[in-house]
Design a protein around this motif. Structure first.
Motif, PDB file in Angstrom:
ATOM      1  N   LYS A  29       0.668  -5.300  -0.006  1.00 42.22           N
ATOM      2  CA  LYS A  29      -0.201  -6.230   0.812  1.00 42.22           C
ATOM      3  C   LYS A  29      -0.343  -5.680   2.212  1.00 42.22           C
ATOM      4  CE  LYS A  29       0.935 -10.544  -1.715  1.00 42.22           C
ATOM      5  NZ  LYS A  29       1.588 -11.724  -1.721  1.00 42.22           N
ATOM      6  N   GLY A  30       0.539  -5.110   2.915  1.00 44.97           N
ATOM      7  CA  GLY A  30       0.568  -4.521   4.189  1.00 44.97           C
ATOM      8  C   GLY A  30      -0.136  -3.399   4.298  1.00 44.97           C
ATOM      9  N   LEU A  31      -0.435  -2.753   3.130  1.00 44.16           N
ATOM     10  CA  LEU A  31      -1.207  -1.506   3.300  1.00 44.16           C
ATOM     11  C   LEU A  31      -2.682  -1.755   3.015  1.00 44.16           C
ATOM     12  CD1 LEU A  31       1.211   0.956   1.293  1.00 44.16           C
ATOM     13  CD2 LEU A  31       0.266   1.521   3.491  1.00 44.16           C
ATOM     14  N   GLU A  32      -3.073  -2.843   2.458  1.00 46.58           N
ATOM     15  CA  GLU A  32      -4.557  -2.954   2.328  1.00 46.58           C
ATOM     16  C   GLU A  32      -5.141  -3.157   3.609  1.00 46.58           C
ATOM     17  OE1 GLU A  32      -5.301  -6.688   0.461  1.00 46.58           O
ATOM     18  OE2 GLU A  32      -3.986  -6.386  -1.152  1.00 46.58           O
ATOM     19  N   ASN A  33      -6.485  -2.472   3.765  1.00 45.60           N
ATOM     20  CA  ASN A  33      -7.416  -2.290   5.001  1.00 45.60           C
ATOM     21  C   ASN A  33      -6.802  -1.154   5.547  1.00 45.60           C
ATOM     22  OD1 ASN A  33      -9.167  -4.384   3.929  1.00 45.60           O
ATOM     23  ND2 ASN A  33      -7.743  -5.876   4.943  1.00 45.60           N
ATOM     24  N   LEU A  34      -5.738  -0.462   5.446  1.00 44.84           N
ATOM     25  CA  LEU A  34      -5.309   0.478   6.336  1.00 44.84           C
ATOM     26  C   LEU A  34      -5.479   1.681   5.224  1.00 44.84           C
ATOM     27  CD1 LEU A  34      -2.062  -0.989   7.693  1.00 44.84           C
ATOM     28  CD2 LEU A  34      -4.136  -0.422   8.912  1.00 44.84           C
ATOM     29  N   ASP A  35      -4.941   1.905   4.082  1.00 42.47           N
ATOM     30  CA  ASP A  35      -4.959   2.749   2.918  1.00 42.47           C
ATOM     31  C   ASP A  35      -4.959   2.173   1.583  1.00 42.47           C
ATOM     32  OD1 ASP A  35      -4.623   4.963   1.315  1.00 42.47           O
ATOM     33  OD2 ASP A  35      -3.402   5.995   2.622  1.00 42.47           O
TER      34      ASP A  35
ATOM     35  N   GLU B  61      -1.409   2.196  -5.198  1.00 36.36           N
ATOM     36  CA  GLU B  61      -0.177   2.862  -5.853  1.00 36.36           C
ATOM     37  C   GLU B  61       0.932   2.058  -5.671  1.00 36.36           C
ATOM     38  OE1 GLU B  61       0.155   6.735  -4.113  1.00 36.36           O
ATOM     39  OE2 GLU B  61      -2.140   7.304  -4.653  1.00 36.36           O
ATOM     40  N   THR B  62       0.847   1.200  -4.468  1.00 35.17           N
ATOM     41  CA  THR B  62       2.178   0.469  -4.050  1.00 35.17           C
ATOM     42  C   THR B  62       2.130  -0.780  -5.164  1.00 35.17           C
ATOM     43  OG1 THR B  62       2.174   1.333  -2.054  1.00 35.17           O
ATOM     44  CG2 THR B  62       3.701  -0.601  -2.322  1.00 35.17           C
ATOM     45  N   TYR B  63       1.123  -1.523  -5.483  1.00 36.18           N
ATOM     46  CA  TYR B  63       0.956  -2.470  -6.289  1.00 36.18           C
ATOM     47  C   TYR B  63       1.303  -1.818  -7.754  1.00 36.18           C
ATOM     48  CZ  TYR B  63      -1.594  -5.752  -3.504  1.00 36.18           C
ATOM     49  OH  TYR B  63      -1.942  -6.782  -2.411  1.00 36.18           O
ATOM     50  N   LEU B  64       0.935  -0.840  -8.016  1.00 36.26           N
ATOM     51  CA  LEU B  64       1.628  -0.234  -9.314  1.00 36.26           C
ATOM     52  C   LEU B  64       2.988   0.084  -9.455  1.00 36.26           C
ATOM     53  CD1 LEU B  64       0.630   0.735 -12.149  1.00 36.26           C
ATOM     54  CD2 LEU B  64       0.341   3.106 -11.155  1.00 36.26           C
ATOM     55  N   ASP B  65       3.527   0.299  -8.315  1.00 37.52           N
ATOM     56  CA  ASP B  65       5.014   0.436  -8.292  1.00 37.52           C
ATOM     57  C   ASP B  65       5.355  -1.017  -8.335  1.00 37.52           C
ATOM     58  OD1 ASP B  65       5.250   3.261  -7.670  1.00 37.52           O
ATOM     59  OD2 ASP B  65       4.992   2.974  -5.550  1.00 37.52           O
ATOM     60  N   ALA B  66       5.019  -2.019  -7.767  1.00 41.25           N
ATOM     61  CA  ALA B  66       5.646  -3.307  -7.844  1.00 41.25           C
ATOM     62  C   ALA B  66       5.544  -3.825  -9.349  1.00 41.25           C
ATOM     63  CB  ALA B  66       4.947  -4.118  -6.928  1.00 41.25           C
ATOM     64  N   VAL B  67       4.358  -3.680  -9.903  1.00 49.65           N
ATOM     65  CA  VAL B  67       4.239  -4.104 -11.254  1.00 49.65           C
ATOM     66  C   VAL B  67       5.304  -3.358 -12.278  1.00 49.65           C
ATOM     67  CG1 VAL B  67       2.544  -4.078 -13.299  1.00 49.65           C
ATOM     68  CG2 VAL B  67       1.705  -4.674 -11.109  1.00 49.65           C
TER      69      VAL B  67
ATOM     70  N   ALA C 144     -10.406  -2.422  -4.119  1.00 45.92           N
ATOM     71  CA  ALA C 144     -11.122  -1.208  -4.914  1.00 45.92           C
ATOM     72  C   ALA C 144     -10.519   0.339  -4.488  1.00 45.92           C
ATOM     73  CB  ALA C 144     -12.686  -1.036  -4.933  1.00 45.92           C
ATOM     74  N   GLY C 145     -10.369   1.095  -5.170  1.00 44.26           N
ATOM     75  CA  GLY C 145      -9.693   2.270  -4.706  1.00 44.26           C
ATOM     76  C   GLY C 145     -10.827   3.421  -4.814  1.00 44.26           C
ATOM     77  N   SER C 146     -10.558   4.562  -4.998  1.00 39.44           N
ATOM     78  CA  SER C 146     -11.186   5.574  -5.085  1.00 39.44           C
ATOM     79  C   SER C 146     -12.394   5.766  -6.283  1.00 39.44           C
ATOM     80  CB  SER C 146     -10.655   7.051  -5.219  1.00 39.44           C
ATOM     81  OG  SER C 146      -9.721   7.334  -4.034  1.00 39.44           O
ATOM     82  N   GLN C 147     -13.415   6.094  -5.983  1.00 36.62           N
ATOM     83  CA  GLN C 147     -14.348   6.413  -7.150  1.00 36.62           C
ATOM     84  C   GLN C 147     -14.819   7.734  -7.437  1.00 36.62           C
ATOM     85  OE1 GLN C 147     -15.355   3.963  -9.119  1.00 36.62           O
ATOM     86  NE2 GLN C 147     -14.063   2.520  -7.939  1.00 36.62           N
ATOM     87  N   PRO C 148     -14.700   8.127  -8.643  1.00 37.75           N
ATOM     88  CA  PRO C 148     -14.353   7.600  -9.949  1.00 37.75           C
ATOM     89  C   PRO C 148     -12.690   7.280  -9.944  1.00 37.75           C
ATOM     90  CG  PRO C 148     -14.348   9.785 -10.371  1.00 37.75           C
ATOM     91  CD  PRO C 148     -15.013   9.787  -8.907  1.00 37.75           C
ATOM     92  N   PRO C 149     -12.418   6.253 -10.505  1.00 29.03           N
ATOM     93  CA  PRO C 149     -11.060   5.719 -10.518  1.00 29.03           C
ATOM     94  C   PRO C 149     -10.045   6.781 -10.962  1.00 29.03           C
ATOM     95  CG  PRO C 149     -12.398   4.414 -12.547  1.00 29.03           C
ATOM     96  CD  PRO C 149     -13.285   5.343 -11.622  1.00 29.03           C
ATOM     97  N   ARG C 150      -8.891   6.860 -10.454  1.00 28.55           N
ATOM     98  CA  ARG C 150      -7.716   7.547 -10.725  1.00 28.55           C
ATOM     99  C   ARG C 150      -7.129   7.045 -11.972  1.00 28.55           C
ATOM    100  NH1 ARG C 150      -4.563   7.313  -5.256  1.00 28.55           N
ATOM    101  NH2 ARG C 150      -5.140   5.146  -5.836  1.00 28.55           N
ATOM    102  N   PRO C 151      -6.472   7.953 -12.678  1.00 29.92           N
ATOM    103  CA  PRO C 151      -5.430   7.293 -13.777  1.00 29.92           C
ATOM    104  C   PRO C 151      -4.390   6.190 -13.387  1.00 29.92           C
ATOM    105  CG  PRO C 151      -5.496   9.779 -13.914  1.00 29.92           C
ATOM    106  CD  PRO C 151      -6.168   9.249 -12.770  1.00 29.92           C
ATOM    107  N   SER C 152      -3.957   6.280 -12.242  1.00 32.25           N
ATOM    108  CA  SER C 152      -3.157   5.212 -11.682  1.00 32.25           C
ATOM    109  C   SER C 152      -4.070   3.752 -11.275  1.00 32.25           C
ATOM    110  CB  SER C 152      -2.322   5.510 -10.165  1.00 32.25           C
ATOM    111  OG  SER C 152      -3.463   5.929  -9.369  1.00 32.25           O
ATOM    112  N   ASP C 153      -5.165   4.182 -10.910  1.00 28.46           N
ATOM    113  CA  ASP C 153      -5.983   2.786 -10.723  1.00 28.46           C
ATOM    114  C   ASP C 153      -6.453   2.056 -12.041  1.00 28.46           C
ATOM    115  OD1 ASP C 153      -6.468   3.020  -7.886  1.00 28.46           O
ATOM    116  OD2 ASP C 153      -7.967   4.753  -8.384  1.00 28.46           O
ATOM    117  N   LEU C 154      -6.531   2.878 -13.046  1.00 28.77           N
ATOM    118  CA  LEU C 154      -7.128   2.345 -14.306  1.00 28.77           C
ATOM    119  C   LEU C 154      -5.628   1.558 -14.939  1.00 28.77           C
ATOM    120  CD1 LEU C 154      -8.981   5.009 -15.767  1.00 28.77           C
ATOM    121  CD2 LEU C 154      -9.790   2.712 -15.245  1.00 28.77           C
ATOM    122  N   LEU C 155      -4.449   2.243 -14.651  1.00 27.61           N
ATOM    123  CA  LEU C 155      -3.343   1.966 -15.177  1.00 27.61           C
ATOM    124  C   LEU C 155      -2.656   0.469 -14.614  1.00 27.61           C
ATOM    125  CD1 LEU C 155      -0.773   2.782 -17.142  1.00 27.61           C
ATOM    126  CD2 LEU C 155       0.107   4.001 -15.206  1.00 27.61           C
ATOM    127  N   LEU C 156      -2.967   0.458 -13.037  1.00 29.69           N
ATOM    128  CA  LEU C 156      -2.665  -0.628 -12.405  1.00 29.69           C
ATOM    129  C   LEU C 156      -3.450  -2.110 -13.228  1.00 29.69           C
ATOM    130  CD1 LEU C 156      -1.469  -2.274 -10.075  1.00 29.69           C
ATOM    131  CD2 LEU C 156      -3.573  -1.355  -8.786  1.00 29.69           C
TER     132      LEU C 156
END
Length: 227
Positions: free
Chosen positions: A144-150, A156-162, A189-201
């Motif tokens: 949450k702290g990284l939102e709007n910063l990176d 990626e950190t949300y994926l770590d949390a999940v 939303a992350g990078s476009q096209p989505p990375r594997p980590s985005d789809l995995l999240l």
């Protein structure tokens, strides 16, 4: 002795060994040697020498007098120590970084790294009473702290949390997993096209909240990109 060895080492054919000896011959701080060590760390990292990169960056931190630059190097060194599974050293370097005037993104990255160390230690029971569930919540707060910063790093950190919540199994009851998955599904939303980590999240968050059927396509797409 280190000074003599540095003088005898060819700066063209063996710059990293020369930098290491110069660093250990230095009395007090030295910005030029610290910068040289930083370059050596980059070369070591490119070769897969994680422990060597961490050692170079730690010494570079010690030789840096400028507070802001010292904080930046301490954070980089802490990340390298984490990657080398040297968690106590990583925590010590994070403490140095915390005393520096870090910008908001660096502060958020430090919080993320601290949460990742806590999770790694909770898996092997080396961090007192901290549980995997606690670590998952720590990673969630860091995301949450990284939102709007990176936003990419936030995802990626949300994926770590999940992943931490799922790893916890019985230690992370379903309500706890949902507590992590719901904000993860609302991640920016992350990078476009989505990375594997985005789809995995997206897929894992949907799986926890909506069940396997809802997540199947996203997870298949993630696997297709990984393969």
């Amino acid at each position: 002795i280190h000074g003599a060895l540095a003088q005898a080492t060819d700066p063209v054919t063996d710059p990293d060994r020369r930098a290491w000896h110069r660093a250990h011959a230095a009395a007090g701080t030295d910005g030029s040697i610290a910068a040289e060590l930083e370059r050596s760390a980059n070369r070591a990292q490119a070769r897969g020498g994680i422990s060597a990169a961490a050692a170079f960056l730690q010494r570079a931190t010690e030789l840096t007098s400028d507070p802001a630059l010292r904080g930046s190097r301490a954070l980089a060194a802490a990340q390298s120590k984490h990657d080398a599974a040297a968690f106590d050293a990583a925590r010590e370097l994070l403490a140095i970084a915390d005393m520096a005037p870090l910008d908001p993104l660096a502060q958020a990255r430090a919080a993320r790294l601290r949460a990742k160390i806590t999770f790694a230690e909770s898996r092997v029971g080396t961090h007192g009473s901290t549980t995997v569930s606690d670590a998952a919540i720590g990673l969630l707060e860091a995301a949450k702290g990284l939102e709007n910063l990176d936003d990419d790093l936030a995802r990626e950190t949300y994926l770590d949390a999940v992943g931490a919540a799922m790893y916890g199994g019985r230690l992370c009851p379903r309500d706890g997993a949902i507590e992590v998955a719901e904000p993860a599904r609302l991640a920016p939303a992350g990078s476009q096209p989505p990375r594997p980590s985005d789809l995995l999240l997206d897929g894992l968050a949907m799986r926890i909240i909506d069940g396997p059927a809802a997540s199947a396509q996203s997870l298949r797409d993630a696997l297709a990109l990984i393969q």
